[in-house]
Design an enzyme around this catalytic site. Structure first.
Site, PDB file in Angstrom:
ATOM      1  N   ILE A 196     -17.886  53.848  15.589  1.00 38.41           N
ATOM      2  CA  ILE A 196     -17.232  52.843  14.748  1.00 38.41           C
ATOM      3  C   ILE A 196     -18.218  52.281  13.738  1.00 38.41           C
ATOM      4  CG2 ILE A 196     -16.175  50.551  14.740  1.00 38.41           C
ATOM      5  CD1 ILE A 196     -14.923  51.284  17.468  1.00 38.41           C
ATOM      6  N   ASP A 198     -30.269  49.986  16.841  1.00 45.09           N
ATOM      7  CA  ASP A 198     -29.765  50.566  18.082  1.00 45.09           C
ATOM      8  C   ASP A 198     -30.921  51.304  18.747  1.00 45.09           C
ATOM      9  OD1 ASP A 198     -28.529  52.097  20.127  1.00 45.09           O
ATOM     10  OD2 ASP A 198     -26.618  51.982  19.072  1.00 45.09           O
ATOM     11  N   ARG A 216     -17.063  43.112  21.053  1.00 47.54           N
ATOM     12  CA  ARG A 216     -16.796  42.353  22.265  1.00 47.54           C
ATOM     13  C   ARG A 216     -17.144  40.891  22.024  1.00 47.54           C
ATOM     14  NH1 ARG A 216     -13.608  45.249  23.577  1.00 47.54           N
ATOM     15  NH2 ARG A 216     -13.368  46.543  25.433  1.00 47.54           N
ATOM     16  N   ASP A 265     -12.557  39.309  15.357  1.00 52.77           N
ATOM     17  CA  ASP A 265     -11.342  39.855  15.960  1.00 52.77           C
ATOM     18  C   ASP A 265     -11.384  39.740  17.475  1.00 52.77           C
ATOM     19  OD1 ASP A 265      -8.793  41.332  15.751  1.00 52.77           O
ATOM     20  OD2 ASP A 265      -9.887  42.876  16.861  1.00 52.77           O
ATOM     21  N   GLU A 295     -10.171  34.826  25.520  1.00 51.08           N
ATOM     22  CA  GLU A 295      -8.949  35.181  24.803  1.00 51.08           C
ATOM     23  C   GLU A 295      -7.725  34.906  25.666  1.00 51.08           C
ATOM     24  OE1 GLU A 295      -9.264  39.252  23.507  1.00 51.08           O
ATOM     25  OE2 GLU A 295     -11.027  38.854  22.273  1.00 51.08           O
ATOM     26  N   HIS A 299      -7.626  40.201  18.304  1.00 54.29           N
ATOM     27  CA  HIS A 299      -8.066  41.402  19.029  1.00 54.29           C
ATOM     28  C   HIS A 299      -7.147  42.583  18.706  1.00 54.29           C
ATOM     29  CE1 HIS A 299     -10.488  42.702  22.800  1.00 54.29           C
ATOM     30  NE2 HIS A 299     -10.229  43.745  22.040  1.00 54.29           N
TER      31      HIS A 299
END
Length: 322
Positions: free
Chosen positions: A156, A175, A236, A260, A265, A284
């Site tokens: 992504i 990363d 996340r 998002d 939640e 989300h």
């Protein structure tokens, strides 16, 4: 000979036709629930040969109760609702579906990025209230030659970078599990954690939620960011310390945030984030398109089919059977 059983702990889909079309010919019968607790998961799944789960808590206690289970498949990318170590101890592979909505999440990430930087919601609200300005909500930052930083460099994140570069953004990324050459192939500069925050004009988060990444974006991280920078999170919610983010937005440490995913939640209607012009929250839903929905169900069922027809699942996350 008894039929195989697949237990679906919970789901938000209109139906399970995709899964049934793939697994019923293999002799699977379906038992379904909308489990909210580990105890409910244990009761539903005790004799299942395979488990499909969306949000239900597949806890260590529930896993210990499983008598026949050969595979647990999570509808989605994150597996934080499954105790993957407990499954590993019991020799059960836990499988996710990382490739069903890559393009949708990347599209939503760029939509949030453009909306928060261009202040689209505020401009729309002004127009609706009768205010017409050709240079509204000043200042608005131009994207050309600005820097997008990506935390995490999976599929992504790579799709986001490709889109962002088309808008004239330079890209840096962090990363520790990805070689520098992979970054270079996509025109991205690999940087360390501190540099990611200090140089990014837009920081896009693409991290799994683990013990190591929980609240990894907290007060210290926000202090490293430019006061003119924006934060976007479509990965996340728990990777961000919500209280620290509220403080950073309130104190002007960063220019805005577009989220998002949230730590809790659904978001509370009383959350200060919902009252801030410089914060956008969506529900989300970055993953969602009708096509992605069907792919998610299909790909999840195919992982079970692979295991029960002598192949290996594609995306085992806890190392069992690899």
């Amino acid at each position: 000979m008894k039929n195989l059983q697949v237990a679906v702990t919970d789901y938000g889909f209109p139906n399970l036709d995709q899964e049934k079309n793939i697994l019923t010919p293999l002799g699977f019968e379906f038992v379904t629930g909308q489990c909210k607790t580990g105890a409910e998961v244990a009761e539903l799944c005790r004799d299942a040969d395979a488990i499909l789960t969306q949000w239900a808590p597949v806890t260590a206690d529930a896993i210990e109760e499983l008598n026949n289970c050969k595979i647990i498949v999570r509808y989605g990318i994150g597996v934080d609702n499954v105790d993957v170590e407990a499954a590993k101890r019991k020799g059960i592979p836990v499988v996710n579906i990382p490739d069903y909505a890559v393009q949708e999440v990347a599209d939503h990430t760029l939509s949030l990025l453009l909306s928060i930087v261009r202040k689209i919601p505020q401009v729309i609200e002004q127009v609706r209230s009768g205010v017409w300005e050709i240079a509204p909500c000043r200042p608005i930052m131009g994207l050309q030659n600005k820097v997008i930083g990506v935390a995490g460099f999976g599929n992504i994140s790579k799709a986001v970078v490709k889109r962002a570069q088309a808008f004239g953004l330079a890209a840096i990324g962090y990363d520790p599990f990805v070689e520098e050459g992979v970054f270079k192939q996509l025109g991205v500069e690999k940087v360390d954690w501190q540099t990611l925050f200090s140089r990014s004009d837009i920081l896009s988060v693409h991290l799994p939620l683990t013990e190591q990444t929980k609240h990894i974006l907290g007060a210290d991280a926000f202090r490293l960011m430019k006061k003119t920078s924006f934060l976007v999170n479509t990965s996340r919610g728990g990777t961000i310390d919500t209280a620290a983010l509220i403080d950073a937005l309130t104190g002007g440490e960063i220019a805005g945030a577009a989220l998002d995913v949230l730590e809790h939640e659904p978001i509370s209607p009383e959350s200060p984030l919902l009252r801030m012009d410089h914060c956008i929250v969506t529900s989300h839903c970055a993953w969602y398109s009708e096509n992605a929905l069907l792919r998610l169900q299909e790909y999840a069922a195919l992982e079970i089919k692979r295991l029960f027809t002598g192949e290996s699942p594609l995306h085992v996350v806890n190392g069992v059977g690899k």
